[in-house]
Design an enzyme around this catalytic site. Sequence first.
Site, mmCIF file in Angstrom:
data_model
loop_
_atom_site.group_PDB
_atom_site.id
_atom_site.type_symbol
_atom_site.label_atom_id
_atom_site.label_comp_id
_atom_site.label_asym_id
_atom_site.label_seq_id
_atom_site.Cartn_x
_atom_site.Cartn_y
_atom_site.Cartn_z
ATOM 1 N N HIS A 162 -23.751 41.120 8.812
ATOM 2 C CA HIS A 162 -23.090 40.279 9.822
ATOM 3 C C HIS A 162 -21.767 40.942 10.175
ATOM 4 C CE1 HIS A 162 -21.685 36.906 12.072
ATOM 5 N NE2 HIS A 162 -20.614 36.810 11.321
ATOM 6 N N ASP B 162 -18.706 41.033 12.399
ATOM 7 C CA ASP B 162 -17.851 40.351 13.358
ATOM 8 C C ASP B 162 -17.248 41.338 14.349
ATOM 9 O OD1 ASP B 162 -17.763 37.523 12.530
ATOM 10 O OD2 ASP B 162 -17.002 38.354 10.640
ATOM 11 N N ASP C 175 -23.264 32.526 12.068
ATOM 12 C CA ASP C 175 -21.900 32.244 11.625
ATOM 13 C C ASP C 175 -21.127 31.248 12.481
ATOM 14 O OD1 ASP C 175 -19.732 32.524 9.907
ATOM 15 O OD2 ASP C 175 -18.881 34.187 11.030
ATOM 16 N N HIS D 212 -17.267 34.901 18.118
ATOM 17 C CA HIS D 212 -16.915 33.618 17.495
ATOM 18 C C HIS D 212 -15.644 33.686 16.656
ATOM 19 C CE1 HIS D 212 -19.770 35.596 14.688
ATOM 20 N NE2 HIS D 212 -19.016 35.075 13.745
#
Lengths: 994, 994
Positions: free
Chosen positions: A57, A59, A181, A431
Site C-alpha cells: 500500500h 501512499d 485505506d 487519501h
Amino acid sequence: MATPEYTPFVFLLLLFQSGVWGVPVCQTPQESPTCGYKSCHATKPGMLNVHLVPHTHDDVGWLKTVDQYFYGDRNDIQHAGVQYILDSVVDQLLKNPDRRFIYVETAFFYRWWKQQTDDMQNTVKQLVNEGRLEFVNGGWCMSDEATTHYSAVIDQMTMGLRFLNDTFGHCGRPRVAWHIDPFGHAREHASMFAQMGYDGFFFGRLDYQDRNRRMVAREQEMLWRASESLTPPMADLFTGILPNGYNPPEGFCWDQSCDDPPIRDDPDLEDYNVDDVVTRFLHIAHGQALVYKTNHIIMTMGSDFQYENANLWYKNLDKLIRYVNQMQSNGSEVNVLYSTPSCYLQELHRVNLTWPLKGDDFFPYADSAHDFWTGYFTSRPALKRYERISNSYLQTCKQLEVLGGPISRKGPFGAGDSETLKKAMAVAQHHDAVSGTEKQHVANDYARKLANGWAHCQVLVSNTLSSLSGSSAPRVYCEHLNISVCPLTETSKKFSVNVYNPLARPVSWPVRLPVNGTAYSISDAKGKAVDSQVVPVSQATAAVRRGRGYAVNELLFQVQAPPLGYSTYSVSLLQNGPPSPPSPLPRAPTAVQNKFLRVTFDRETGLLSSLSNLETQQTVKLSQNFYWYNASDGNNSESIQMSGAYIFRPNTSTPFIISKTSLYLHVFQYNSICMRPTKRSRFIPWFSPWVSQVVRLYTDSRALELEWTVGPVPIGDDLGKEVISRLDSSINSSGVFYTDSNGREVLQRRKDYRPTWNLRQSEPIAGNYYPINSRAYIKDDKDQLTVVTDRSQGGGSIQDGSLEIMLHRRLLYDDVRGVGEPLNETSDIYPEGLVVRGRHLLSLSPPAMAADTHRPLAQEVVLQPLITFTDGELHPSTRLEFSGLQAVLPPAVHLLTVSQWDQDTVLLRLEHQYQASESKEHSQPVTVNLQKLFSTLDMLGVSEMNLSANQWKDEMTRLDWKKPLPKRGGDPSVWEVSLKPMEIRTFLLRVRQR
Amino acid sequence: MATPEYTPFVFLLLLFQSGVWGVPVCQTPQESPTCGYKSCHATKPGMLNVHLVPHTHDDVGWLKTVDQYFYGDRNDIQHAGVQYILDSVVDQLLKNPDRRFIYVETAFFYRWWKQQTDDMQNTVKQLVNEGRLEFVNGGWCMSDEATTHYSAVIDQMTMGLRFLNDTFGHCGRPRVAWHIDPFGHAREHASMFAQMGYDGFFFGRLDYQDRNRRMVAREQEMLWRASESLTPPMADLFTGILPNGYNPPEGFCWDQSCDDPPIRDDPDLEDYNVDDVVTRFLHIAHGQALVYKTNHIIMTMGSDFQYENANLWYKNLDKLIRYVNQMQSNGSEVNVLYSTPSCYLQELHRVNLTWPLKGDDFFPYADSAHDFWTGYFTSRPALKRYERISNSYLQTCKQLEVLGGPISRKGPFGAGDSETLKKAMAVAQHHDAVSGTEKQHVANDYARKLANGWAHCQVLVSNTLSSLSGSSAPRVYCEHLNISVCPLTETSKKFSVNVYNPLARPVSWPVRLPVNGTAYSISDAKGKAVDSQVVPVSQATAAVRRGRGYAVNELLFQVQAPPLGYSTYSVSLLQNGPPSPPSPLPRAPTAVQNKFLRVTFDRETGLLSSLSNLETQQTVKLSQNFYWYNASDGNNSESIQMSGAYIFRPNTSTPFIISKTSLYLHVFQYNSICMRPTKRSRFIPWFSPWVSQVVRLYTDSRALELEWTVGPVPIGDDLGKEVISRLDSSINSSGVFYTDSNGREVLQRRKDYRPTWNLRQSEPIAGNYYPINSRAYIKDDKDQLTVVTDRSQGGGSIQDGSLEIMLHRRLLYDDVRGVGEPLNETSDIYPEGLVVRGRHLLSLSPPAMAADTHRPLAQEVVLQPLITFTDGELHPSTRLEFSGLQAVLPPAVHLLTVSQWDQDTVLLRLEHQYQASESKEHSQPVTVNLQKLFSTLDMLGVSEMNLSANQWKDEMTRLDWKKPLPKRGGDPSVWEVSLKPMEIRTFLLRVRQR
C-alpha cells in the site's frame, strides 16, 4: 496456459474499431495472454480456500512527499522507497511462476516504468500478460472518498487507467477497485467504480460497530446499490470488507518492516518452527471462515510500503503454502494459494449466492467509541480550497487545449501543457492529500505541485486566448484576487479583463478588482458601458494581505461570459485618489434585499435574523454565528483520544461562542438606496480579532454570500480549536439533514442513527458529522435552507433547524493515527497561524424547487470563470468575445469533461446534473446532439466509453451478480445522446479543428 | 577474461599430488576462472582510484543467536537476516557484472549454501570463479583476538576455509584477512594469518591516539612483523587500517537500515541531487587521500547485517560510479570502481613502497579517553572457561576419532561425531562469543551449542574407548567434578576411572572425586595400589553445588596417563560413613611446602606471605588478596562512560579490599606431617561470604594452585563490581609485566606506555589492562613470578611487583557499545548472581628458566585429561592402558592437532612450543619423525600444508612486500620434520589403521 481468447488491447490501433468507423480492426495476438480471471490458480472445491494476496500500500504522499516515497528519500521519517519495491517484486515474481502481486498506484508505477530499460519493460509486460502482476484500482492514486469532488476523481482514475491501457493493453485493465485505506467510503465512489467497469470493490475501514454486526451476520460482502437515480445494475458494485484492514493476520507479517518469526524449516538449525506456523495459520483461517459466507477467504499479505525486499515475503509465503497444503495428506481441509482480489472475486461470483444489498454509505468512520474520523472532513481548509480551484483551472485549461488546438501547447508564449496540472491534481486526490492528513511539508509539496501545474496551464491558456482573440498581448494572471491583490490592476490606467466561462451555459459573475483609483469607465465586448463602483478595501482583507498588495479600493462590476467562451471588458481609470466615503445611514439598517431574497439583521446583535425568498414568498427565522469546539487533548476520563488531523473529538458537546454580537455593523449605500442596492450591499461584521465575515447579496443572485475569514486561530490558552459557522433556523428538520456525496448525489443523514445497524452513539457531536463536498441542507415540508460550500468541509445538524459547518481547525496534539504531527498550520506569511477565507452561499426554497437553485449554483462555484488581464489598449482587431459551443446546452446537462485525448480525438463527458425526482423541471431525460456541440470542431466520429475511458462502452461486460444487465434504450442516433438523471456519459470524439 | 592459469583446485583429486605420491595430478579446466587478483577492475594510474568494497558484517551471534541471525528471527531485537542477505546479493551481482561483493563468515555461508538448489549453487560458483563474489577471511567466524586461544582459532579458520576450498576450489581461497570489528588486535592473530597464506590484513578498530598519529604520519598501512621467533617473512603480514571503521563514509550509506538520501537522478522528479552527491563524494575522497600513502583508497560500503536488500546499495552505487566518473570528462581526477580488499591490496603492492614496520600489538583498544575496551578481557568468566575446556574436550574427541577409526563415529554406543563440537567451538570463537559481549540469551545459546557438541563427542569417545579397551561397559561422564558432583562416584561401591591424556607426553594429575565413603582402595592399570585419601567436601563447594550432588567427601589420588593415551584405575569402597576429621594442628601453620616450593602465610592475616623455589633457592615476598573496583555508572564529571560488557572503567583507581584477613585459616594434615604433605595441603581462606579460595600445593607440582570462587557478587549497594585477585611481591618489576598473545608468544607490557606512540594516559587502571590468555608474569633480574590462568582474563601491573587479574564482573549499566544489556549474569541455578570458580597456578623461577615450567604447565591446563567412569568390575580382558604414540615427543614439541580429515587422511599439526631464547634447554630446533609418531597408524604419505590446511605449503606464494621469501632449510627426509621455536607445521597424513 489457457487457449487465447482476448486479443491484446492495443489502444491506438483499436481506437476506431467501434460503430461509426465501421469494421473493427482486429489483431492476431503473437502471444496468448492469460491475464485476468483466466490466470487464476485453481482452487479446491471441497476445501476452505485461502487466497493469499501479496500487496503493498503505497501512499501517494503522506509522511513524505510522493517523490520522496518513490526514491526512498527521507527514510529517517519513514522507511519507504517505491522504486525498490517494484524492482524487488518483479525480481521475485520471476523466481516462481506461482507467485502473484497486485499493484495499485499508477502515480508510482509510472515513475518507475519510465526509468526501466526495454528489457525490463518487456519482462514486466510478460508478467502482466500472465496475470502474475495484476493492477488493481489503477488510478493515479487511491483517492480520498470524503473530501474529493467527483470530477477530479474521474480525472485521476482516467489518467491512471489510461497509462495502464496504453502500456499493457487489456491485461493492464484492473478488474477490481481497491480502497483499502480511505477513512470511510462514499456512495458516489462506488457508483463511479461501477460505471468504470469494475467487477468488485474491496476496502478495509468501516465503523467498528458496523463491522462487528456484519461479522456476526456474515454480511461483510454485499452488493452496494450506489445510486438512487441510475438504473440498476448501472451503479451496483459488489463490495467486500477485508478481514484485517489490509494487513496480514497477526504473526504472519514477513516484510522487512515486521518482526514476526520467519519459517525456520531447516531441521539442522535451531528453532525449527514449521509445525507451530502451520497450526497457527490453520487456526486463523478457520476463525476467519466463520465470519464470511463462502469456502473462500482472502488474506492481504502486505501493508504500507511493504515488499521493498519482496524476497522476505515470498520466501516465507512459498514455505507457508507448501507446509500448510502438505497437511492435506493428513486430512487437513485447508488449501492455500497465491491469489489476487480478482481471483478471489471470481470465486465468490462462482458461488452464486444472493448478497445483502447496501444503499447508504460508510460515513462517518469510527474505529472506537471516541474515535470518529470526522476531523479530516475539514482539516487543512486552505489546501482543500486550493485543490478545488485547481480543479476548476484544470478543466478550463483542458477545454482551452481543445479549443486552441496544437497552438495551445506550443504558441507565442512558449510551451504549455495541461499534463503537469493533471498530474498535480491527480496526486492531490490521494487519501492523505486533499484529506488534509499529511504532514505539513507534504501539504506544502502538494500545493507546490499544483502551483507548478498552474504555471504550465497559464502558458497554454495564454497561447489559446491569443489564438482565439487574435491578440498576442501578454496575459497577466492574478491569483490573489480573493484578498484583493493584483499588481496590474493596482497600477494600470488602462487594461482589459478577459472572463472565460468553462460552463456550457452563460454566466453572470461579479468581479472585484483591487485598484487605487476612485473611478473607472468600463465597456463590454460590444463597447457598451458597464456600471461599476469603487469601494474601500475591507479591514479584514487589508489584515490578511500582509504586504502582498497595496490597493486601497476595489472596483466592482458584473461580467457575463458565453458558454465555453470568453468575453472581454475594457477598463480605464477616470479619477485617482480615495473614494468619497459613502455616507453611513443614520442608523444601522435591519435588512437588505434584491429581487430574489430579503435578509434581516438583529438590530442589537447585528446578526442575521431572517431570510426570505421573495419569489416564493417564504420566510424563515435564521441566525448565524461562529463558535469553536475545544479539541480534546486526550486527558479525558473515558479514553485518551485527542483531536487531530483525522479525528474530531470535542472536549464538550457545547461549542464556545466567539462573540454574541457582531462587533460593528456598517451598511454602505452604493449607487442606489440601501434597501435596493444596484450591485450589492455588504456588511462587515467582525466577530473577534480572528473571525470576520462579509455578507453580500448580489443583484442577480438567488444566494446570500457569507464570506468568512478565520484565523490565526489563537492557541495562547493551550486549547486546540475547531471553528464552526452555525446556522440556526425555524425549519423543523426533525433530526435530519442532507449532504452531497463527492459533489453529486445527496444522502439523507439522521441524528444518532445509521441506516444499517442500531447505533450506540458515543460522540454526540463528532459522531453526527458528515462530509460536505459541495452542499448541505435542512428542510421541512415548506422550507429548504441550502448551503453551497466552496470546498469540502465537515458538518452536522445537532439541533433541529440547525446546520453547522466546520471551517478551520487548529490543534495541539497528534491523534496517533500515524501522521505524527498536530494539525497546527503556520506559514512564512502567517507564522502566527494560518488565515483561511471562504464562502458559504445560502438559498431558501420550497424543497421541490431547491435543486433548481443549488445545482447550477454549486456548478458555478466548482467551475468558476477564469479572469485574465492584458495591460493597455487592445488592438482593434482583437476578438473580444468567443464561444466554443454552437449553442447553450440544456440546463440539466453539464459538460463534465472536454479534454484532448490524442492528436485527433477529444474526450467528452456529458452529465445529467439532477437527481431523479429532485426537480420537476430538470429531473427528466434530456438529449444532446454531439454534431451540434462545438463551434470550432468538426465531428468525424464518436465512440462511447466507460466512465474512465479505458473500455468501449459496448465491451463493458461486468460480472453479473444475479441481476440482468439491461440493454440501454438506444440513442436516437449516434450523435443524439440522451442522458437520464445523474447519468454521465463518456465519449471519444474524432474531431478536426475548423 | 584473462588466459587461464590456475586449475580449479579440486581438493580430493589434488590431495596427493605432492611429493611423496610422485607425479602431480593435473586437470585441464573446463572453464577459465579469472578469480583472485586477475578479476580486479582496471584502475587509472594518473588518478585517485577509489575502491568501493560492498560488504556485510554478519556477527556469528551477538544480540541474537547465530541461527536467529541466519533466519532473520527476532527482528524485534535487531533487524538482521543473513539468509536474505545472501539471496539478495547473489541476485544483484547477476544484474551487473561490474558489481563485486565480499563475504566473510563461513558459518553463515555454509547454512545458506546447503539450502540452495543445484542451479543456485552453480550460479554462485560462477560468480566466485569470476571474482564477482569473493571470500575474505573465510573462517567459520571472525574470531575475537583478545580472549581466544590460538588452537581454537586455527581450528575455526581451518573449518571455514576447508568448506570454501571443498566447495569452490582455489577461487574460494581468501587472499585477505578481514577483522574489521574485533576490539583490538593480537600479534598472534597476525602471525597465524601470515602462516595461513593471507597476503594482507585489514581492520577497523585501534586506539584513537594511535589512529590519529598514523593518519598524520600516513602510517595507516604497514607491515606487521608478528613474531619474535619465526624467521621473517614467515609471520610478516601487510596490515591496513580502514578509513571509517568498516562503515561507509558519512552520507553514503544506502542500506535499508540507513537514512542517507538516495541518488535522485530523474530530472522530472523533485529533489534531483546528482550534483550534490558527486560534490560530497569528491570532497570525502580527497580528504581520505590525505591520510593514506598511495593514489588508491578504499571505502567499505556496508556494515552490520547490511545488504539484506542489496538492490538499494547497488542501484545507488552504480549511479555513484557513473556520475562521479562522468566528471572525468570535466577534468576530475577521481576514478571510482567496484573493488574488493584483495584488489585494493594488489594495487598497494604494485605501488612498491616501503611500509612502516609494526612489532607490538593493538591492545588495549580505546575509542576515547575514558573508553578502554578492557572489560571484555574478563566478561562472562564462566563462558570463557567453558569455551576453554570445550577446546580441550574437542582436541581429545578429534584424537580419539583418529585413534578409534570408523568405529568411533558409529559404534556400540551409537553415532558420534566431532563435527558438532567443532562447529560449536568455531562459533564460540566469534568476537561477540567468548569475548563475553553478547546478550545473555545468546551466551546461553553458545553454551547450549557446546553442551550439544559434548554430547556428540561423548558417544564418539565411548565408541573409541570401547574399541581400544575391548570393554563395552557403559561409560559415564561427570562434567561437574569442579564442584564435586558425580552421581556415579557418589553412590558406587566399585567403579573404574579412565584418564585420557591428550598431550604427547605422559602427565601426572591429581584426581578429586565426590564420594560418600570414608575409605577406598585404588589400583592402577598394572594392578598396583595407589595412595588415596578422603577429605570432607569444602564449605565453598557445598555452597555452590545447589542440590546438584550430595557427596560429603572427596576421594583424592594421583593418576598418570601415557601420551595420547589412557590409563585405567579401579576404585573400591572400603568403608562408609564420614571421615574422621583430621585433627587441626595446635596452631595455624605458617608454611607448606613440597620438594619444589615452599609457601608461607602471615600468622595474623592468614594471607600468603612468601613463595620460595626450593630447587633454585630463591624466595620472594608475596601476598595475595581479593579486591573490587567500583564500576563507573557514568555519573562522572569527565565523561558519561559506564563500565559494561566491553568497557572497564573503574570509578576510582584504588580498588576496595574485600577482607584484610582470611576469615579463618585451617590447615589439615593428611597422611603425613603438615610441612611435607604427601598429597597436598590445603587452605580454605574465606575472604567474604562471596569470595573464597583454596590454596593447594600438590606433591609433584612446581606450581601453587589458588582455586578462587567468586560470587554471587553483591549488588544490593547499587554498585557494579569488578573483582580482582592481586599478587603483591618484592619483585622489582620496574613498571613492566608480560602477557601472552592468544596462548602463545609473550609480549612485554609497560605501564602508561605504548611502543608506537606517546601515550597520554587517561585511565590509570583500565588503560593498563591487557588480555591474559594463558599466562602473565612479572620479573626482575633474579625472580620471575608467573601466573598460569585457566581461561582468558584481563590484568595489569599497576604497582611494581604487583600483578592483578580480573576474575569476575557484575555491572548494572550497559556501556552503549551496542549490546544493550548490563553485564549482570544470573541463571536458574544462581538467580542471585553467577558464581564462578577457577584456578591460578603460581610459579617462581629465575627468568631464564621460567618457560621450562610455565610452558608445560599451561599446556596441561589447556589440554587437560578426560576422566570417564565405568560402574562395577571391569571385564578381565579389558585393556587398561593405551598410548596412541610410539614414543613420547620431545618436550619442546606440542601435538597441536590430530584430526581425521578424510577417510584415509589425518590432519597433523606439530608445534614448537617455546619462543626463541626463552629456554636454554628447549628454545632449540627439534626434529620429529612422522613415521614413528603413531602407534596405531601406518604412514602412507605426507604433504605439508599451510597453517589453515587450505593450501599446499609449497604452493603458498604470498605477495612479497619487498622481502625475499627464504627457502626453508630442508627437512632431513620427508618424514623427519624439524621445528624451530614457535613454529607450527601442518601436515596431511595418508594413513592406514593398523
